[in-house]
Design a protein around this motif. Sequence first.
Motif, PDB file in Angstrom:
ATOM      1  N   LEU A   1       0.841  -1.192   0.000  1.00 36.29           N
ATOM      2  CA  LEU A   1       0.000   0.000   0.000  1.00 36.29           C
ATOM      3  C   LEU A   1       0.873   1.238   0.000  1.00 36.29           C
ATOM      4  O   LEU A   1       1.962   1.245   0.572  1.00 36.29           O
ATOM      5  CB  LEU A   1      -0.883   0.013   1.256  1.00 36.29           C
ATOM      6  CG  LEU A   1      -1.779  -1.186   1.488  1.00 36.29           C
ATOM      7  CD1 LEU A   1      -2.409  -1.115   2.867  1.00 36.29           C
ATOM      8  CD2 LEU A   1      -2.855  -1.265   0.415  1.00 36.29           C
ATOM      9  N   ALA A   2       0.392   2.291  -0.618  1.00 34.19           N
ATOM     10  CA  ALA A   2       1.094   3.567  -0.573  1.00 34.19           C
ATOM     11  C   ALA A   2       1.012   4.126   0.851  1.00 34.19           C
ATOM     12  O   ALA A   2       0.059   3.856   1.589  1.00 34.19           O
ATOM     13  CB  ALA A   2       0.470   4.542  -1.558  1.00 34.19           C
ATOM     14  N   ALA A   3       2.012   4.902   1.225  1.00 32.30           N
ATOM     15  CA  ALA A   3       2.030   5.493   2.561  1.00 32.30           C
ATOM     16  C   ALA A   3       0.787   6.341   2.800  1.00 32.30           C
ATOM     17  O   ALA A   3       0.244   6.365   3.905  1.00 32.30           O
ATOM     18  CB  ALA A   3       3.302   6.317   2.752  1.00 32.30           C
ATOM     19  N   ALA A   4       0.300   7.017   1.780  1.00 35.05           N
ATOM     20  CA  ALA A   4      -0.910   7.833   1.920  1.00 35.05           C
ATOM     21  C   ALA A   4      -2.132   6.968   2.216  1.00 35.05           C
ATOM     22  O   ALA A   4      -3.001   7.361   3.007  1.00 35.05           O
ATOM     23  CB  ALA A   4      -1.133   8.658   0.658  1.00 35.05           C
ATOM     24  N   GLN A   5      -2.205   5.783   1.610  1.00 36.27           N
ATOM     25  CA  GLN A   5      -3.314   4.866   1.891  1.00 36.27           C
ATOM     26  C   GLN A   5      -3.277   4.412   3.342  1.00 36.27           C
ATOM     27  O   GLN A   5      -4.312   4.355   4.017  1.00 36.27           O
ATOM     28  CB  GLN A   5      -3.246   3.645   0.973  1.00 36.27           C
ATOM     29  CG  GLN A   5      -3.544   3.914  -0.474  1.00 36.27           C
ATOM     30  CD  GLN A   5      -3.320   2.677  -1.313  1.00 36.27           C
ATOM     31  OE1 GLN A   5      -2.202   2.167  -1.363  1.00 36.27           O
ATOM     32  NE2 GLN A   5      -4.382   2.195  -1.954  1.00 36.27           N
TER      33      GLN A   5
ATOM     34  N   TRP B   1       7.488   5.247  -0.613  1.00 41.67           N
ATOM     35  CA  TRP B   1       7.256   4.189   0.373  1.00 41.67           C
ATOM     36  C   TRP B   1       6.056   3.341  -0.017  1.00 41.67           C
ATOM     37  O   TRP B   1       5.015   3.858  -0.412  1.00 41.67           O
ATOM     38  CB  TRP B   1       7.022   4.795   1.755  1.00 41.67           C
ATOM     39  CG  TRP B   1       8.298   5.129   2.446  1.00 41.67           C
ATOM     40  CD1 TRP B   1       8.899   6.345   2.514  1.00 41.67           C
ATOM     41  CD2 TRP B   1       9.128   4.224   3.167  1.00 41.67           C
ATOM     42  NE1 TRP B   1      10.060   6.258   3.227  1.00 41.67           N
ATOM     43  CE2 TRP B   1      10.231   4.963   3.646  1.00 41.67           C
ATOM     44  CE3 TRP B   1       9.067   2.869   3.438  1.00 41.67           C
ATOM     45  CZ2 TRP B   1      11.250   4.389   4.398  1.00 41.67           C
ATOM     46  CZ3 TRP B   1      10.075   2.295   4.193  1.00 41.67           C
ATOM     47  CH2 TRP B   1      11.150   3.044   4.662  1.00 41.67           C
ATOM     48  N   ARG B   2       6.229   2.034   0.162  1.00 43.22           N
ATOM     49  CA  ARG B   2       5.143   1.067   0.047  1.00 43.22           C
ATOM     50  C   ARG B   2       5.172   0.230   1.312  1.00 43.22           C
ATOM     51  O   ARG B   2       6.232  -0.214   1.758  1.00 43.22           O
ATOM     52  CB  ARG B   2       5.314   0.165  -1.182  1.00 43.22           C
ATOM     53  CG  ARG B   2       5.253   0.910  -2.498  1.00 43.22           C
ATOM     54  CD  ARG B   2       3.859   1.485  -2.740  1.00 43.22           C
ATOM     55  NE  ARG B   2       3.764   2.142  -4.014  1.00 43.22           N
ATOM     56  CZ  ARG B   2       3.696   3.459  -4.175  1.00 43.22           C
ATOM     57  NH1 ARG B   2       3.740   4.254  -3.124  1.00 43.22           N
ATOM     58  NH2 ARG B   2       3.574   3.990  -5.364  1.00 43.22           N
ATOM     59  N   ILE B   3       4.010   0.024   1.879  1.00 45.41           N
ATOM     60  CA  ILE B   3       3.876  -0.659   3.175  1.00 45.41           C
ATOM     61  C   ILE B   3       3.074  -1.937   2.971  1.00 45.41           C
ATOM     62  O   ILE B   3       2.051  -1.947   2.289  1.00 45.41           O
ATOM     63  CB  ILE B   3       3.158   0.248   4.202  1.00 45.41           C
ATOM     64  CG1 ILE B   3       3.793   1.643   4.277  1.00 45.41           C
ATOM     65  CG2 ILE B   3       3.100  -0.409   5.569  1.00 45.41           C
ATOM     66  CD1 ILE B   3       5.215   1.679   4.741  1.00 45.41           C
ATOM     67  N   SER B   4       3.539  -3.015   3.596  1.00 42.01           N
ATOM     68  CA  SER B   4       2.867  -4.308   3.507  1.00 42.01           C
ATOM     69  C   SER B   4       1.516  -4.266   4.226  1.00 42.01           C
ATOM     70  O   SER B   4       1.424  -3.829   5.374  1.00 42.01           O
ATOM     71  CB  SER B   4       3.764  -5.372   4.147  1.00 42.01           C
ATOM     72  OG  SER B   4       3.024  -6.483   4.552  1.00 42.01           O
ATOM     73  N   GLN B   5       0.467  -4.726   3.535  1.00 39.63           N
ATOM     74  CA  GLN B   5      -0.872  -4.798   4.128  1.00 39.63           C
ATOM     75  C   GLN B   5      -0.861  -5.676   5.381  1.00 39.63           C
ATOM     76  O   GLN B   5      -1.501  -5.361   6.374  1.00 39.63           O
ATOM     77  CB  GLN B   5      -1.872  -5.348   3.106  1.00 39.63           C
ATOM     78  CG  GLN B   5      -3.258  -5.622   3.668  1.00 39.63           C
ATOM     79  CD  GLN B   5      -4.036  -4.355   3.949  1.00 39.63           C
ATOM     80  OE1 GLN B   5      -4.125  -3.500   3.080  1.00 39.63           O
ATOM     81  NE2 GLN B   5      -4.586  -4.229   5.126  1.00 39.63           N
ATOM     82  N   THR B   6      -0.109  -6.762   5.338  1.00 42.31           N
ATOM     83  CA  THR B   6      -0.018  -7.668   6.483  1.00 42.31           C
ATOM     84  C   THR B   6       0.544  -6.960   7.703  1.00 42.31           C
ATOM     85  O   THR B   6       0.046  -7.140   8.822  1.00 42.31           O
ATOM     86  CB  THR B   6       0.879  -8.875   6.128  1.00 42.31           C
ATOM     87  OG1 THR B   6       0.378  -9.479   4.940  1.00 42.31           O
ATOM     88  CG2 THR B   6       0.909  -9.891   7.246  1.00 42.31           C
TER      89      THR B   6
ATOM     90  N   VAL C   1       1.140  11.069   6.824  1.00 39.12           N
ATOM     91  CA  VAL C   1       2.049  10.250   6.022  1.00 39.12           C
ATOM     92  C   VAL C   1       3.426  10.200   6.679  1.00 39.12           C
ATOM     93  O   VAL C   1       4.075   9.148   6.691  1.00 39.12           O
ATOM     94  CB  VAL C   1       2.143  10.790   4.576  1.00 39.12           C
ATOM     95  CG1 VAL C   1       3.206  10.052   3.782  1.00 39.12           C
ATOM     96  CG2 VAL C   1       0.798  10.675   3.880  1.00 39.12           C
ATOM     97  N   ASP C   2       3.862  11.318   7.259  1.00 41.57           N
ATOM     98  CA  ASP C   2       5.154  11.347   7.941  1.00 41.57           C
ATOM     99  C   ASP C   2       5.200  10.350   9.102  1.00 41.57           C
ATOM    100  O   ASP C   2       6.230   9.743   9.367  1.00 41.57           O
ATOM    101  CB  ASP C   2       5.476  12.752   8.458  1.00 41.57           C
ATOM    102  CG  ASP C   2       5.729  13.745   7.329  1.00 41.57           C
ATOM    103  OD1 ASP C   2       6.062  13.299   6.208  1.00 41.57           O
ATOM    104  OD2 ASP C   2       5.594  14.952   7.572  1.00 41.57           O
ATOM    105  N   GLU C   3       4.082  10.185   9.781  1.00 40.78           N
ATOM    106  CA  GLU C   3       4.018   9.212  10.878  1.00 40.78           C
ATOM    107  C   GLU C   3       4.099   7.786  10.346  1.00 40.78           C
ATOM    108  O   GLU C   3       4.704   6.920  10.979  1.00 40.78           O
ATOM    109  CB  GLU C   3       2.745   9.411  11.695  1.00 40.78           C
ATOM    110  CG  GLU C   3       2.729  10.708  12.479  1.00 40.78           C
ATOM    111  CD  GLU C   3       1.427  10.904  13.227  1.00 40.78           C
ATOM    112  OE1 GLU C   3       1.255  10.241  14.281  1.00 40.78           O
ATOM    113  OE2 GLU C   3       0.598  11.695  12.761  1.00 40.78           O
ATOM    114  N   VAL C   4       3.513   7.531   9.190  1.00 41.10           N
ATOM    115  CA  VAL C   4       3.591   6.203   8.564  1.00 41.10           C
ATOM    116  C   VAL C   4       5.046   5.904   8.223  1.00 41.10           C
ATOM    117  O   VAL C   4       5.556   4.809   8.507  1.00 41.10           O
ATOM    118  CB  VAL C   4       2.705   6.122   7.303  1.00 41.10           C
ATOM    119  CG1 VAL C   4       2.949   4.822   6.544  1.00 41.10           C
ATOM    120  CG2 VAL C   4       1.240   6.255   7.672  1.00 41.10           C
TER     121      VAL C   4
END
Length: 93
Positions: A12-16, A48-53, A25-28
């Motif tokens: 997922l995008a950091a914004a999502q 940044w891309r973040i794992s859904q899991t 987003v900065d906190e993500v």
Amino acid sequence: MPEALPPEVRLLAAAQVAEMLAIDVDEVVALALDGRLEGMKVGNPPRWRISQTSVNAYVSEQAEEARRMALWRQSNAASFPELWGRGPMTHPD
């Protein structure tokens, strides 16, 4: 060359993630840098891309922490008049 991700990994995008968690987003990004969320920079320019899991695990951890804190506050607010010298002392005998 970096290893390919398994097809079941959803990024997922950091914004999502920020929208899902109701944070900036900065906190993500800070959570990803701290290792509390699994993420990576991909693309050009890198984003940044973040794992859904990892997001699901983070939400579960936060819920558990909130549950524990509620129990702690509840135990601190419990009334023990016999320990405070108020009210009658009862003996279970």
